[in-house]
Design an enzyme around this catalytic site. Sequence first.
Site, short mmCIF file in Angstrom:
data_model
loop_
_atom_site.label_atom_id
_atom_site.label_comp_id
_atom_site.label_asym_id
_atom_site.label_seq_id
_atom_site.Cartn_x
_atom_site.Cartn_y
_atom_site.Cartn_z
N GLY A 155 -101.75 -18.11 -57.54
CA GLY A 155 -101.73 -16.75 -58.06
C GLY A 155 -100.58 -16.56 -59.02
O GLY A 155 -100.09 -17.51 -59.62
N CYS A 156 -100.12 -15.33 -59.13
CA CYS A 156 -99.03 -15.01 -60.05
C CYS A 156 -97.78 -15.79 -59.69
O CYS A 156 -97.34 -15.79 -58.54
CB CYS A 156 -98.74 -13.51 -59.99
SG CYS A 156 -97.31 -13.02 -60.95
N PHE A 157 -97.19 -16.44 -60.68
CA PHE A 157 -96.01 -17.27 -60.38
C PHE A 157 -94.81 -16.46 -59.95
O PHE A 157 -93.93 -16.97 -59.29
CB PHE A 157 -95.67 -18.25 -61.50
CG PHE A 157 -95.58 -17.74 -62.91
CD1 PHE A 157 -95.25 -16.45 -63.24
CD2 PHE A 157 -95.81 -18.63 -63.95
CE1 PHE A 157 -95.16 -16.03 -64.56
CE2 PHE A 157 -95.73 -18.23 -65.28
CZ PHE A 157 -95.40 -16.92 -65.57
N CYS A 173 -94.75 -14.20 -57.70
CA CYS A 173 -94.84 -14.09 -56.24
C CYS A 173 -94.53 -15.41 -55.56
O CYS A 173 -93.81 -15.46 -54.56
CB CYS A 173 -96.23 -13.62 -55.85
SG CYS A 173 -96.69 -12.02 -56.52
#
Length: 185
Positions: free
Chosen positions: A12-14, A16
């Site tokens: 997912g979003c880096f 996070c």
Amino acid sequence: MSETETATFGGGCFWCVEAAFDEIAGVERVVSGYAGGTTESPSYREVCSGTTGHAEVVQVEYDPDAIGYEELLEVFFTIHDPTQLNRQGPDVGTQYRSIVLYHDDEQRTLAESYVDALDETGGYDDDVVTEIEPLETFYRAEEKHQSYFEKNPNDAYCSMHAQPKVEKVREQFREKVRAEQSTSD
């Protein structure tokens, strides 16, 4: 101290994923970037368009005497849903896919065994769709994306998505969290 080793994960979003791994003792540095695609030196905007083939990933530099690769896999598979194909939470597209990019045969074997064990034990209701591929090239993300959660803890996206991952790590991996992190709550 031994020489550091490197692991590369995308879940997912880096922002996070980076925030979660920053909590772990033995992790020396976490760098956000892009890997797994075909475009050379892609920008954030290009990767977000979904046309580069790259995933948002983090490179985790760690001290193998303090934490093992298998322990990093355990953290990784706890902080994201490896059964979601090309998405994590609100983020949709191949750039948010679940991926382990291995650096050597030992990492490949450990990652494959870990995923097999998850599927065999029924750790999830659905099959794990995490890709396991060799790391060919890692492109460091733009500086504004490095330590993003640390620099922007009140950002709405971070509050809703990164903070829960950090809290999950602090709760489930209490014995692995950096001493300065675990005492700051």
